[in-house]
Structure formats: C-alpha cells, structure tokens
Design a protein around this motif. Structure first.
Motif, short mmCIF file in Angstrom:
data_model
loop_
_atom_site.label_atom_id
_atom_site.label_comp_id
_atom_site.label_asym_id
_atom_site.label_seq_id
_atom_site.Cartn_x
_atom_site.Cartn_y
_atom_site.Cartn_z
N LEU A 241 0.83 -1.21 0.00
CA LEU A 241 0.00 0.00 0.00
C LEU A 241 0.87 1.25 0.00
O LEU A 241 0.59 2.22 -0.73
CB LEU A 241 -0.95 0.01 1.20
N VAL A 242 1.93 1.26 0.80
CA VAL A 242 2.84 2.41 0.82
C VAL A 242 3.54 2.55 -0.53
O VAL A 242 3.62 3.64 -1.08
CB VAL A 242 3.86 2.29 1.98
N ALA A 243 4.06 1.43 -1.05
CA ALA A 243 4.79 1.48 -2.32
C ALA A 243 3.90 1.97 -3.46
O ALA A 243 4.25 2.91 -4.18
CB ALA A 243 5.36 0.10 -2.65
N ALA A 244 2.74 1.34 -3.62
CA ALA A 244 1.84 1.72 -4.71
C ALA A 244 1.27 3.11 -4.50
O ALA A 244 1.18 3.91 -5.44
CB ALA A 244 0.72 0.70 -4.83
N GLY A 245 0.91 3.42 -3.27
CA GLY A 245 0.35 4.74 -2.98
C GLY A 245 1.32 5.86 -3.24
O GLY A 245 0.95 6.92 -3.76
N SER A 246 2.60 5.65 -2.92
CA SER A 246 3.59 6.70 -3.12
C SER A 246 3.83 6.98 -4.60
O SER A 246 4.19 8.10 -4.97
CB SER A 246 4.92 6.32 -2.45
N LYS A 247 3.60 5.99 -5.44
CA LYS A 247 3.86 6.13 -6.87
C LYS A 247 2.62 6.59 -7.64
O LYS A 247 2.74 7.00 -8.80
CB LYS A 247 4.33 4.79 -7.44
N SER A 248 1.46 6.51 -7.03
CA SER A 248 0.23 6.83 -7.76
C SER A 248 -0.63 7.88 -7.06
O SER A 248 -1.78 8.07 -7.44
CB SER A 248 -0.57 5.56 -8.01
N ARG A 249 -0.08 8.56 -6.09
CA ARG A 249 -0.89 9.52 -5.32
C ARG A 249 -1.25 10.77 -6.11
O ARG A 249 -2.19 11.48 -5.76
CB ARG A 249 -0.17 9.89 -4.03
N SER A 250 -0.52 11.03 -7.19
CA SER A 250 -0.81 12.20 -8.03
C SER A 250 -0.22 11.99 -9.41
O SER A 250 0.61 11.08 -9.62
CB SER A 250 -0.20 13.46 -7.41
N GLY B 39 10.29 3.14 -25.34
CA GLY B 39 8.88 3.08 -25.71
C GLY B 39 8.01 2.29 -24.74
O GLY B 39 6.79 2.38 -24.78
N SER B 40 8.63 1.53 -23.85
CA SER B 40 7.88 0.69 -22.90
C SER B 40 7.89 1.22 -21.48
O SER B 40 7.26 0.63 -20.60
CB SER B 40 8.46 -0.72 -22.89
N VAL B 41 8.58 2.32 -21.24
CA VAL B 41 8.75 2.82 -19.87
C VAL B 41 7.42 3.08 -19.18
O VAL B 41 7.20 2.64 -18.06
CB VAL B 41 9.64 4.09 -19.87
N GLY B 42 6.51 3.79 -19.84
CA GLY B 42 5.22 4.10 -19.22
C GLY B 42 4.43 2.86 -18.89
O GLY B 42 3.85 2.75 -17.81
N ALA B 43 4.41 1.90 -19.80
CA ALA B 43 3.65 0.67 -19.58
C ALA B 43 4.27 -0.16 -18.45
O ALA B 43 3.55 -0.71 -17.61
CB ALA B 43 3.59 -0.15 -20.86
N VAL B 44 5.59 -0.23 -18.41
CA VAL B 44 6.26 -1.00 -17.35
C VAL B 44 6.02 -0.35 -15.99
O VAL B 44 5.73 -1.04 -15.01
CB VAL B 44 7.77 -1.16 -17.65
N ALA B 45 6.13 0.96 -15.92
CA ALA B 45 5.90 1.67 -14.66
C ALA B 45 4.46 1.46 -14.19
O ALA B 45 4.21 1.16 -13.02
CB ALA B 45 6.20 3.15 -14.81
N ALA B 46 3.49 1.59 -15.10
CA ALA B 46 2.09 1.41 -14.75
C ALA B 46 1.82 -0.04 -14.32
O ALA B 46 1.08 -0.29 -13.36
CB ALA B 46 1.19 1.79 -15.92
N ALA B 47 2.43 -1.00 -15.02
CA ALA B 47 2.24 -2.41 -14.67
C ALA B 47 2.82 -2.72 -13.29
O ALA B 47 2.22 -3.48 -12.52
CB ALA B 47 2.87 -3.31 -15.73
N ALA B 48 3.96 -2.13 -12.97
CA ALA B 48 4.57 -2.37 -11.65
C ALA B 48 3.66 -1.86 -10.54
O ALA B 48 3.43 -2.55 -9.54
CB ALA B 48 5.95 -1.70 -11.56
N VAL B 49 3.13 -0.66 -10.72
CA VAL B 49 2.24 -0.09 -9.71
C VAL B 49 0.95 -0.89 -9.61
O VAL B 49 0.46 -1.17 -8.51
CB VAL B 49 1.97 1.41 -9.99
N ALA B 50 0.39 -1.28 -10.75
CA ALA B 50 -0.83 -2.09 -10.73
C ALA B 50 -0.59 -3.43 -10.03
O ALA B 50 -1.45 -3.90 -9.27
CB ALA B 50 -1.33 -2.32 -12.16
#
Length: 172
Positions: A20-29, A49-60
């Motif tokens: 929760l802390v990890a995901a929340g810190s990366k997606s709070r804004s 070209g994959s940076v955004g998708a990889v970052a979003a997948a890690a947080v998800a």
C-alpha cells in the motif's frame, strides 16, 4: 499450528502495508506517476517506448498484491509479491552493478541511492513472501492474535519502509 496462523497473519499485515505504501507513493498524483515513470526510464533497463507501460504495470501489480492479501486468495497475493520482489531485487542488482546512481523510489522519495542493501532487502522480502505463500491459507488466529500479530506485521513493514531514513539518521 497456532504459530503458523500467527506468522501468516503477521506476514499478511506486513506485505499489505508495504505494498500500500509502495503503490500509494507512486500513484498519489499525476506528478508522482510521472516521476516514477521517469525514474524507471532513467534506470536504463526498459526500452524507452515501454517505460510508461512497465511503470504502470509495476504499480498495478503492487496494488493487486495488497488487495489479494486482504482476501481469501492471500496465497496468490504472496506469490505475486514474491515475483515482484524477486524482479525488483534483480533489477536493482543490475542497476547497482552498472554503477548507475539512482535514488530509491521504492516507497516514495528517499535520501538513499540504490545500493546492495536494497538488493538484499528485496531478496529477503521475496523469501518472506514465499514463506507467506506456504502459510497463506492458514486459518486466522483468535482475536487477540489478530490484534497482536497484525500490529507487529505492520510495525515491521514500517521499519522496512523507513530503513533508509533510519540509516541516514544514525550515520555519522
């Protein structure tokens, strides 16, 4: 059998708080999401070209692990946590080995640069998640055990989250 139930509950609480802390810190804004995606790109491990998708997948995946650990599918949450943490340990090991100087954004901003201790931390957490997967289907302990081991797990998680700050505070 009682100790297995208590340990399973403590591990569940610890990993729920961690993710929760990890995901929340990366997606709070939006700014936090952009900062994290930029950091993923700066590590040089993912094609541009994959940076955004990889970052979003890690947080998800972090949100998913936390959610699964709160359900009867806790063993699946532990398995996902173990895979994520093993991947994080491997990626951090590559970054450290290459000599890339990058801040640790694992649980939000940190004063620390990624180092071997982060590899060890993530590998140890992956091993604990494997133990949780084995114990994850244990029935809940009595109410007193839930309070004690849930609080203990959350306290351990907060100590892990704040490890870099503790090390900086007590360094000379």
């Amino acid at each position: 059998m009682q100790w297995q139930q208590s340990l399973a509950l403590g591990l569940r609480a610890a990993f729920v708080v961690l993710f929760l802390v990890a995901a929340g810190s990366k997606s709070r804004s939006g700014a936090a999401r952009r900062t994290f995606a930029g950091w993923v790109g700066d590590l040089g491990l993912v094609p541009v070209g994959s940076v955004g998708a990889v970052a979003a997948a890690a947080v998800a995946a972090e949100w998913s692990a936390a959610f699964l650990l709160l359900t009867p599918w806790a063993p699946a949450g532990f398995a996902l946590a173990a895979l994520l943490l093993a991947g994080f340990a491997g990626a951090t090991a590559l970054v450290v080995r290459r000599g890339t100087r990058a801040p640790c954004l694992c649980f939000g901003t940190s004063p620390a640069t990624l180092a071997r201790r982060h590899v060890v931390r993530d590998a140890a957490l992956a091993a604990a998640a494997v133990a949780g997967a084995v114990l994850g289907s244990a029935a809940l302990p009595p109410a007193a055990g839930i309070a004690v081991f849930g609080a203990a797990g959350a306290a351990v998680a907060l100590a892990v989250v704040l490890l870099d700050e503790f090390l900086e505070l007590f360094s000379l």
